[in-house]
Write a protein that holds these residues in place. Sequence first.
Motif: not given
Length: 284
Positions: A146-147, A155-157, A162-167, A234-236
Amino acid sequence: MDWLDAMNKAIEYLEANITEKLDIEKVAKIALSSTFHFQRMYHMITGVTIAEYIRRRKLTLAAQDIISGEKIINVAYKYGYETPEAFTKAFGKMHGMSPSAARKPGANLKAYPKLSFHISIKGDKNMNYKIIDKGSFTVVGKQRRISMVDGENFKQVPEFWNDCMKDGSYEWICSKAGELGVLGVSKDFDKYKDGFIYMIGVEKIKDTLPKGYVSTNIPATTWAIFESVGALPEATHDLIRRIFTEWMPATGYQHDCAPEIEVYPKGDMYSPDYKCEIWIPVKK
């Protein structure tokens, strides 16, 4: 406040040595902090890395020197650029024009001001936390680099989640979750100049890991554990910023250079009542 004075002295040192090669260890020492903790704290407070702050300040001052009539090649070398071409590229990226164009009357240049730190007193929400000691343990899961440049980590986290949920990775990880639940682990801050490794996983399991999954050791340490209430992410995000900008300066704790952990129990992560935890490794 010692912390506030130390941070401002570190900035004064940076400004006084703006044309010299950055000695981040010396700057951190002035800030009464470890190199890692100083960089992490600075980024959380300002939203930019130390390197990015120095770059913007150099290009701000370089523009002033050019307007004053200094030769562009001399200005380039003065602020640490190896070639005039490299300087011209960096200058154009920030100011939107070439160094020679900056000399023209009416040129619209950008200025990044010198920073200073102040305490702002306001009535805000309480921060519920506890301090515990925990022995070492292992986490298994998937990870991604992550940058932290320009706040890209925020943004990247979520994109990684989302990517892990999709795959299907998230479903597999959830099926192996133990007592703690699903974990988000931020680690290896000291190995990368402007980023870190983020891992989504669970405590070690006996099963053979599928292809693409890794394991990492979380060392024994003292943890400050904070409760987050609200919809993710947002909360975290808000809580992490407050930990570094409010809680640490107020309590005198420092980051202990170990991974940071997010603990996510079962539930609707997008609910305004969702509760999870942020674990920060600390030392006095």
